[in-house]
Every structure is written in structure tokens, then in C-alpha cells.
Design a protein around this motif. Structure first.
Motif, PDB file in Angstrom:
ATOM      1  N   HIS A 243      -4.341   5.116   6.181  1.00 33.91           N
ATOM      2  CA  HIS A 243      -4.361   6.576   6.337  1.00 33.91           C
ATOM      3  C   HIS A 243      -4.857   6.935   7.734  1.00 33.91           C
ATOM      4  O   HIS A 243      -4.323   7.863   8.378  1.00 33.91           O
ATOM      5  CB  HIS A 243      -5.253   7.210   5.274  1.00 33.91           C
ATOM      6  CG  HIS A 243      -5.393   8.703   5.424  1.00 33.91           C
ATOM      7  ND1 HIS A 243      -4.358   9.582   5.208  1.00 33.91           N
ATOM      8  CD2 HIS A 243      -6.464   9.466   5.805  1.00 33.91           C
ATOM      9  CE1 HIS A 243      -4.768  10.825   5.433  1.00 33.91           C
ATOM     10  NE2 HIS A 243      -6.041  10.776   5.797  1.00 33.91           N
TER      11      HIS A 243
ATOM     12  N   LEU B 113      -8.516   0.745  -2.209  1.00 32.53           N
ATOM     13  CA  LEU B 113      -8.960   1.994  -1.583  1.00 32.53           C
ATOM     14  C   LEU B 113      -9.240   1.781  -0.097  1.00 32.53           C
ATOM     15  O   LEU B 113      -8.835   2.592   0.749  1.00 32.53           O
ATOM     16  CB  LEU B 113     -10.214   2.514  -2.294  1.00 32.53           C
ATOM     17  CG  LEU B 113     -10.818   3.802  -1.735  1.00 32.53           C
ATOM     18  CD1 LEU B 113      -9.850   4.978  -1.902  1.00 32.53           C
ATOM     19  CD2 LEU B 113     -12.155   4.123  -2.426  1.00 32.53           C
ATOM     20  N   HIS B 114      -9.909   0.668   0.239  1.00 28.71           N
ATOM     21  CA  HIS B 114     -10.258   0.380   1.633  1.00 28.71           C
ATOM     22  C   HIS B 114      -8.997   0.245   2.499  1.00 28.71           C
ATOM     23  O   HIS B 114      -8.916   0.808   3.593  1.00 28.71           O
ATOM     24  CB  HIS B 114     -11.088  -0.905   1.709  1.00 28.71           C
ATOM     25  CG  HIS B 114     -11.356  -1.363   3.115  1.00 28.71           C
ATOM     26  ND1 HIS B 114     -12.251  -0.729   3.945  1.00 28.71           N
ATOM     27  CD2 HIS B 114     -10.819  -2.381   3.845  1.00 28.71           C
ATOM     28  CE1 HIS B 114     -12.257  -1.334   5.128  1.00 28.71           C
ATOM     29  NE2 HIS B 114     -11.403  -2.345   5.080  1.00 28.71           N
TER      30      HIS B 114
ATOM     31  N   GLY C  30       0.751   3.510  -3.055  1.00 26.70           N
ATOM     32  CA  GLY C  30       0.332   4.866  -2.706  1.00 26.70           C
ATOM     33  C   GLY C  30       1.252   5.913  -3.289  1.00 26.70           C
ATOM     34  O   GLY C  30       0.813   6.973  -3.760  1.00 26.70           O
TER      35      GLY C  30
ATOM     36  N   THR D 151      -1.678   8.115   1.982  1.00 32.20           N
ATOM     37  CA  THR D 151      -2.689   9.027   1.451  1.00 32.20           C
ATOM     38  C   THR D 151      -3.858   8.230   0.884  1.00 32.20           C
ATOM     39  O   THR D 151      -3.745   7.036   0.608  1.00 32.20           O
ATOM     40  CB  THR D 151      -2.087   9.886   0.335  1.00 32.20           C
ATOM     41  OG1 THR D 151      -1.524   9.016  -0.655  1.00 32.20           O
ATOM     42  CG2 THR D 151      -1.004  10.809   0.859  1.00 32.20           C
ATOM     43  N   VAL D 152      -4.979   8.912   0.717  1.00 29.26           N
ATOM     44  CA  VAL D 152      -6.133   8.326   0.025  1.00 29.26           C
ATOM     45  C   VAL D 152      -6.297   9.109  -1.271  1.00 29.26           C
ATOM     46  O   VAL D 152      -6.611  10.298  -1.258  1.00 29.26           O
ATOM     47  CB  VAL D 152      -7.413   8.405   0.887  1.00 29.26           C
ATOM     48  CG1 VAL D 152      -8.594   7.837   0.116  1.00 29.26           C
ATOM     49  CG2 VAL D 152      -7.217   7.662   2.203  1.00 29.26           C
ATOM     50  N   SER D 153      -6.055   8.464  -2.379  1.00 31.89           N
ATOM     51  CA  SER D 153      -6.046   9.145  -3.671  1.00 31.89           C
ATOM     52  C   SER D 153      -7.457   9.503  -4.134  1.00 31.89           C
ATOM     53  O   SER D 153      -8.308   8.620  -4.268  1.00 31.89           O
ATOM     54  CB  SER D 153      -5.391   8.251  -4.724  1.00 31.89           C
ATOM     55  OG  SER D 153      -5.667   8.719  -6.016  1.00 31.89           O
TER      56      SER D 153
ATOM     57  N   SER E  49      -6.017   1.467   1.844  1.00 28.03           N
ATOM     58  CA  SER E  49      -5.343   2.770   1.942  1.00 28.03           C
ATOM     59  C   SER E  49      -6.058   3.672   2.959  1.00 28.03           C
ATOM     60  O   SER E  49      -5.406   4.431   3.686  1.00 28.03           O
ATOM     61  CB  SER E  49      -5.243   3.447   0.577  1.00 28.03           C
ATOM     62  OG  SER E  49      -6.501   3.864   0.109  1.00 28.03           O
ATOM     63  N   GLU E  50      -7.385   3.578   3.029  1.00 27.88           N
ATOM     64  CA  GLU E  50      -8.136   4.363   4.026  1.00 27.88           C
ATOM     65  C   GLU E  50      -7.812   3.894   5.443  1.00 27.88           C
ATOM     66  O   GLU E  50      -7.658   4.710   6.363  1.00 27.88           O
ATOM     67  CB  GLU E  50      -9.637   4.251   3.752  1.00 27.88           C
ATOM     68  CG  GLU E  50     -10.078   5.020   2.503  1.00 27.88           C
ATOM     69  CD  GLU E  50     -11.520   4.741   2.103  1.00 27.88           C
ATOM     70  OE1 GLU E  50     -12.097   5.576   1.381  1.00 27.88           O
ATOM     71  OE2 GLU E  50     -12.069   3.692   2.497  1.00 27.88           O
ATOM     72  N   THR E  51      -7.712   2.556   5.621  1.00 28.74           N
ATOM     73  CA  THR E  51      -7.366   2.004   6.935  1.00 28.74           C
ATOM     74  C   THR E  51      -5.990   2.506   7.376  1.00 28.74           C
ATOM     75  O   THR E  51      -5.800   2.941   8.516  1.00 28.74           O
ATOM     76  CB  THR E  51      -7.357   0.460   6.886  1.00 28.74           C
ATOM     77  OG1 THR E  51      -8.646   0.002   6.486  1.00 28.74           O
ATOM     78  CG2 THR E  51      -6.994  -0.147   8.233  1.00 28.74           C
TER      79      THR E  51
ATOM     80  N   LYS F  60     -10.371   6.995  -5.723  1.00 27.58           N
ATOM     81  CA  LYS F  60     -11.752   7.033  -5.239  1.00 27.58           C
ATOM     82  C   LYS F  60     -12.716   7.243  -6.411  1.00 27.58           C
ATOM     83  O   LYS F  60     -13.764   6.580  -6.500  1.00 27.58           O
ATOM     84  CB  LYS F  60     -11.896   8.180  -4.219  1.00 27.58           C
ATOM     85  CG  LYS F  60     -13.142   8.088  -3.345  1.00 27.58           C
ATOM     86  CD  LYS F  60     -13.166   9.187  -2.286  1.00 27.58           C
ATOM     87  CE  LYS F  60     -12.442   8.770  -1.036  1.00 27.58           C
ATOM     88  NZ  LYS F  60     -12.607   9.721   0.078  1.00 27.58           N
TER      89      LYS F  60
ATOM     90  N   THR G 208       0.832  -1.209   0.000  1.00 27.69           N
ATOM     91  CA  THR G 208       0.000   0.000   0.000  1.00 27.69           C
ATOM     92  C   THR G 208       0.862   1.254   0.000  1.00 27.69           C
ATOM     93  O   THR G 208       0.547   2.244  -0.673  1.00 27.69           O
ATOM     94  CB  THR G 208      -0.959  -0.001   1.212  1.00 27.69           C
ATOM     95  OG1 THR G 208      -1.749  -1.191   1.171  1.00 27.69           O
ATOM     96  CG2 THR G 208      -1.896   1.207   1.186  1.00 27.69           C
TER      97      THR G 208
END
Length: 709
Positions: A583, A576-577, A535, A591-593, A579-581, A597, A531
Motif C-alpha cells: 500500500h 497485513l504487513h 487484497g 489496500t489495507v483492510s 499489504s501495508e508495505t 487489521k 497480495t
């Protein structure tokens, strides 16, 4: 003293701890009055779990045995010479522990020449020579047979390969030169390049015969007896071995071109071994064997003194040794027996897990889900996979029936799990859902049952926090596809006890997985590194670097697939999930791109379309991207990505996520398919100077995965 003996004596002094192979000569009369025969048996005096290898003293012993049979052949005392191995093992090639000790190009050159000089003598005897591949044969074990006049192979032989390119070497004791001259360039490219770069794919006895490497195939039970009968018939002229005329024209060049295409697609020019091997195969077209042997010697010496080989041997040792004795695993005697397994969920991942437990443990496996349709679909998947195994001849009808009878599905967890010893959940990746599922399972499962979670990024401790007995919860994170990727991250929660952990490791061993003990930290090992890696690629795209440049920037690493192809395989929504965790846990580094998204919200499966057969960037996805105006070069992108990965690994080691850098590499090799020639990742970061630039120190001591100083 001969030159060969001097070479081997010098090499043996460097390697005092060699496990020495003896070359024992015995004589007997062949049937059909074919004459007196000498048989050399290669044996290191240990059982089949310690395969026979060729270190310098072992080669010297073989050289002495050949001295004896050479005299006997010249005197007319024998009609032929055979070579075979101890039970279940022929020979598995050079002793890599000795290769690691070499410090100079001259020493490395001596190893190549020493092997050649000994093996060539078999081809030069005054009588025909025979190799009987009775068991596992790899590398030099295969090559000694190529120097003989004839070869037989056991149908029971489980593994036959020239794995050198996989490790960062070339088959350097005749393999690159003799094999194409025996079976043709195209088949040789398949064995030397294609199989090696496909995770060291092994051949079975039947395939060795079909390829023309062996002249005859016999059953394992009386293999040597049948081989000797066949030998007698060859020597009396009753059997004449015919070999095909090789095409030394365009077909040879096309085969080499195919090999280069395979190498490019696998390592992208990042590792030299495949290309050196292909150069020698190309030159072998003229049939000049000595020219080929000289080229093999030079290639071996150059590669032995290179970082890729040292990384390859390091990676091989991680998988073969550390992977089998996991760092930090509890006393195996604490493990409890597992006689029934429960699986919460019946989706694709859960069904794959059910199939694996069923095939490896051969105990009852029960799936549950929220409705009968899902349960039936999950059980149906397992049944259909068993039918496929039956259809391919991997199991017989009786085994298929027995396995099918062991797998069931129910809606009621109490009915399914009341006598289960091990229950694993594979439900939606959301902490509340996982906690609710575990509460339901704890209420109905026996007090001793292990509660395992296949979570990829959530906290195992938090998942267990509301239970009466959190000590029996353990992370058991598989990688997709479950049947292919060997890694199993075993996660110790804050309250996981030793018995539960020991049971988890015992189950992992029965599942034939490579288990690594991991601290309960966000996304554990593989997903956290990938990730961060992905990322940073996404960041440079968001900032303005063209997608193609960002993708191509990491090609020199020779990864199994590009970052965005990997994202497609994982699924953008899952990416995405995670990366959110991460972040949420480490907002300064993960980061969350917004572009990722947008891709997920548009329902896109990835950045590429595959309509033409080759991946092309999807114009609809490109239209979604909102990019800045900072455009980086490939070199700048690569430096940024590698710096990020080095930083993250350094922090993970400080946090104690795993015991050592070696465990990081073991995880990336077995869980993400990172190449052996990188040694996972930390040797590469050390070699390129990234580790010291970012963290002020190397990850590994000099001489570990590098040439000793």
C-alpha cells in the motif's frame, strides 16, 4: 501398408525433430534350458540425462521390432520376449514436444490409436512377454509393461509414475484400462489420480512391487541378470505367478468415488483430465479392454485439443527447462566457492534455512541470535530434524553424526562469521533491523562474503545502502515450508555485482531450488501477485459480499487452497504487513483492510476454526467484520479478482520485475503451488480473455500454452 504404419508415418511427418528411440532385438539362451529368448532394448542413443521417449518414429521402430519377434514366436524359434531400457532409464512416455505440434482432433486421435496398436501387439504374441523396469518409467513407459504378461522392477528404480493427469491428460495407452484390471481400482486410483494430483508423486521400485504392478523385485546391480533367471524359472514352470482376484463389486465403485473426492478437493472440477480418467477406470470394471482403449483414444484426443493440456505441458517445460537455466543469470564461472555458511537468527525460518544449507552443501553452518536460549533452540531444531531423517532411513548414523557436527551456534558474530563465504539473515521484517544486522555482519565477515537477505517484501537496495560494499548484497527469498516449495527469488539490488549474483545462483543450484532472477521491486513476484489477489478478495468482503461467496468465487481456478485458508497458513499478521508495505508503494491498487487489521488485533490466527475436523468460519471473527452493503455474485467476484491479477502482472512486466511472463508463471507454480493445468496464471488469463480485456493484449503468443492456430 498397415493402418498402424500409416498413422505413425503421418504423425512422424508432423514431428521432424523427434529424438528417435531405437528398439534393438537381441537373442540368447536362457538358463535352466528354458529356451531361446528375444530381448527388445529401448534406447535413444543418448546418456541417462536424455530419457527415452515415444514419438511417432520411435513407435514405428518398436512396431518393426515386434514384427520380427512375432514371426520368430509363430515359428517356434523363441520361448518369450522381454522389453528393457538403456542404463538408468526404461522409458518416460510420449514425447511431449510432438504433442504440442498437433493441430487437429484427427491428428490427436492418431497418436492415441498408434500407441495402442503397437503396445497391444505385445499382448497378442504367441509366447509370454516380460517387461524389465530397470530405470525411470513414466507414462507410456509404464504402459508398455502393462501390456506384457509379467513384469520385474529394480529396487534402485528412482521414479515410476503415470503423471498424465498432472499434465492435463489421461494415461491413454492402456493405463486407465489395464492398471485397475491388474491391481484393482483402489490402487489404480492412487497411482493415476492421487499421486498425479499430489505434485506428481513418484513411486520407488519397492512400492511398484508392493502394489502388485511388478511380479518380482531385484537389486539394481545385477537386475537384468536376475530378471532373466526369474524369467527362465517362470517359463519352465518352477515359479508360478499368482495374482489376487479383484473385487469388481462395490469396492470398485467406492474406489472411483474416492478418486472423485480427491479430484474435487484438488482441482474443484476446474480441470477435466482427472474426471475423464475416472470415467474410464469406472468402465474398466467389466474387464472389456478394447472398450477401455477406445475410450482412452477419445479422451486423449479431446484433452490434447484443450487448453489445460497445453498449459500443463507449458508448465512442465518451465519447471524442467527454464527452471534449470534461469533467464538473466550471470556467467556461472564468476561464482565463488562457498565453504562455510552463516545464518543470522535462530527462529523457525532461520533454522529451516540452516538445515537446508547443511543437507545440500554439507559445509559448516553457524547460527547466531540475541541470546543463548534462542541459539540452542535453533541448533536443537536442526539436530532433531537430522534425527528424524535417520529414523526414517533417509541417512545412516555416520551421515547423521557428520551433519550434526557441522552445525553450531554462537552469540558473537565475529566468532561465527569471520571465515564464512555466505551469510544469510532471517530476522524481523523491518528495514532498520535488517540494516543494523548487515552493518554488524559486514564488520566481521571476509571481504568476499555474500550477504544475503531472506526478506519477503523489503527493498534489498535500501538494506544495502548504508554498507561500505553494497555490491555483495543479494536477495535470497525462500518460501515456507523451505523444504517443500522449490522457488527461490534471487533479487539483484541496485549495486549487486555479477560475481555475487553468480554465487547466489550457484548456491541455489546446489540447494536444488528453482531460482528466478527478480528486480528489486516491492514484494518481488509471488507476494506481490498473491497480495493483490488476496487484497481484492478482502475488498469484496469489506464491501459486503459474504465470506463464503468470496471464497467460492475462485474455486473454478482449482487453486491448492482457498484464499482465506492461505491467509491462515501465511499468518494474518504477515499478510497485513505485506499489504501495508505494498500500500505504501502502490496506494492506488493495494489496500489495507480494516477487517484484516481487526482480526490481527484480536489475536486470531485466521477466519476458520477446525474443531470439527473440517474448517468452519469462526463466529468470533465474523462478529469482528464491519461490512458494507454491496453484495457481488461469485461470477462478479471472480471477474474482479482476475482483472486485478492481470493488471498487476501487466504492470510488473512493464517494470521489468522479471524477464518474461514465463517467469511469473514459474514463480507461481514453484513458490505458491498454482496448478499445472493453469500453466501458472498467464495462459489461463489469456484463454479466458481477461488479458486482452484488461491490458489490450495477450501475455503469451498464440500457440504458447495454447493449441496452435
Amino acid at each position: 501398408m498397415s493402418t498402424t504404419a500409416e498413422l505413425l508415418k503421418g504423425a512422424a511427418e508432423l514431428f521432424p525433430d523427434e529424438v528417435v528411440t531405437q528398439a534393438q532385438v537381441r537373442h540368447f539362451d536362457l538358463p535352466f534350458d528354458a529356451g531361446r529368448f528375444a530381448l527388445i532394448t529401448l534406447d535413444n542413443g543418448l546418456d541417462h540425462t536424455k530419457p527415452t521417449t515415444f514419438g511417432p518414429q520411435s513407435l514405428a521402430n518398436l512396431d518393426l521390432a515386434i514384427d520380427q519377434v512375432e514371426r520368430e514366436a509363430a515359428a517356434g524359434e523363441i520361448v518369450g520376449v522381454g522389453v528393457t531400457g538403456k542404463p538408468f532409464i526404461f522409458a518416460v512416455g510420449a514425447d511431449l514436444k510432438g504433442v504440442e505440434l498437433l493441430k487437429t482432433h484427427e491428428q490427436a486421435l492418431a497418436i492415441g490409436r498408434g500407441g495402442h496398436e503397437v503396445f497391444k501387439r505385445l499382448a497378442g504374441l504367441a509366447v509370454p512377454t516380460f517387461t524389465y523396469y530397470n530405470g525411470a518409467a513414466m507414462g507410456g513407459g509404464v504402459e508398455i509393461g502393462l501390456h506384457c504378461t509379467y513384469r520385474t522392477v529394480s529396487r534402485a528404480l528412482p521414479a515410476f509414475s503415470l503423471p498424465e493427469v498432472f499434465l492435463g491428460l489421461v494415461p491413454g495407452w492402456g493405463g486407465c484400462t489395464l492398471l485397475p484390471n491388474l491391481i484393482g481400482a483402489d490402487r489404480a486410483v492412487s497411482v493415476i489420480i492421487e499421486n498425479s494430483l499430489n505434485q506428481n508423486r513418484q513411486l520407488k521400485g519397492r512400492q511398484v512391487h508392493e502394489l502388485g504392478i511388478a511380479d518380482a523385485l531385484f537389486e539394481g546391480a545385477d537386475f537384468l541378470e536376475q530378471s532373466l533367471v526369474w524369467t527362465a524359472r517362470v517359463l519352465t514352470g518352477e515359479i508360478e505367478v499368482e495374482r489376487p482376484v479383484l473385487d469388481r463389486g462395490d469396492a470398485w465403485d467406492q474406489a472411483v468415488a474416492r478418486g472423485r473426492f480427491i479430484a474435487d478437493s484438488k482441482v474443484h472440477g476446474a480441470a477435466p483430465a482427472a474426471y475423464r480418467a475416472l470415467d474410464i477406470i469406472a468402465a474398466a470394471k467389466n474387464g472389456d479392454l478394447q472398450q477401455g482403449y477406445d475410450a482412452e483414444d477419445q479422451a486423449l484426443a479431446d484433452l490434447i485439443m484443450g487448453g489445460e493440456l497445453r498449459s500443463g505441458i507449458y508448465a512442465f517445460n518451465l519447471v524442467q527447462k527454464r527452471g534449470k537455466r534461469p533467464a538473466g543469470a550471470p556467467d556461472r564461472n564468476l561464482a565463488r566457492p562457498v565453504t562455510k555458511v552463516g545464518v543470522v537468527g535462530a527462529g523457525l525460518m532461520a533454522s529451516q534455512l540452516a538445515l537446508l544449507f547443511l543437507r545440500r552443501l554439507e559445509v559448516p553452518v553457524v547460527l547466531t541470535d540475541i541470546d543463548q536460549e534462542r541459539v540452542d533452540k535453533g541448533v536443537g531444531y536442526v539436530h532433531s530434524e537430522i534425527d528424524k531423517l535417520l529414523g526414517r532411513g533417509r541417512i545412516n548414523q555416520d551421515k547423521a553424526n557428520r551433519l550434526k557436527a557441522l552445525v553450531t551456534g554462537v552469540l558473537d558474530k565475529a566468532e561465527g562469521f569471520s571465515d564464512a563465504d555466505f551469510v544469510i539473515e532471517a530476522v524481523f521484517e523491518e528495514i532498520g533491523v535488517k540494516q543494523r544486522v548487515f552493518a554488524e555482519v559486514e564488520a566481521v565477515a571476509p571481504a568476499h562474503a555474500i550477504l544475503a537477505t531472506n526478506t519477503s517484501s523489503l527493498s534489498v537496495s535500501e538494506m544495502a545502502s548504508q554498507l561500505k560494499h553494497p555490491e555483495r548484497v543479494v536477495g535470497f527469498h525462500f518460501f515456507n515450508p523451505v523444504a517443500v516449495l522449490p522457488l527461490l527469488e534471487i533479487v539483484r539490488g541496485a549495486k549487486t555485482d555479477e560475481a555475487s549474483l553468480a554465487t547466489a545462483f550457484a548456491v541455489a543450484k546446489k540447494l536444488k531450488k528453482t531460482a528466478v532472477l527478480v528486480k528489486d521491486a516491492p514484494a518481488f513476484v509471488v507476494n506481490r501477485i498473491l497480495t493483490r489477489f488476496m487484497g481484492e478478495i478482502q475488498n469484496v468482503i469489506d464491501e459486503g459480499t459474504p465470506v463464503e461467496v468470496a471464497e467460492q468465487a475462485v474455486e473454478p481456478l482449482g487453486l491448492p487452497m482457498s484464499p482465506l485458508v492461505l491467509l491462515e497458513l501465511v499468518g494474518p499478521a504477515i499478510g497485513l504487513h505485506v499489504s501495508e508495505t505494498l500500500h505504501g508503494a502502490f496506494p492506488d491498487r493495494f489496500t489495507v483492510s480494516p477487517n484484516l487489521k481487526a482480526v490481527v488485533e484480536a489475536g486470531k490466527r485466521g477466519f476458520y476454526v477446525h474443531d470439527s475436523g473440517t474448517p468452519e468460519l469462526d463466529p468470533e471473527v465474523l462478529a469482528l467484520l464491519k461490512q458494507g452493503d454491496t453484495v457481488l455474485t461469485e461470477e462478479q467476484v471472480r471477474a474482479r479478482v482476475l482483472d486485478a491479477v492481470a493488471q498487476e502482472i501487466g504492470l510488473m512486466l512493464e517494470e521489468g520485475v522479471v524477464a518474461e511472463a514465463q517467469d511469473i508463471d514459474l514463480c507461481l507454480i514453484t513458490g505458491a503451488g498454482w496448478p499445472f493445468h493453469l500453466g501458472g496464471v498467464t495462459p489461463y488469463l489469456d484463454r479466458e480473455g481477461v488479458s486482452e480485456r484488461v491490458n489490450g493484449k495477450r501475455f503469451l503468443e498464440p500457440g504458447v500454452a495454447s493449441v496452435p492456430e
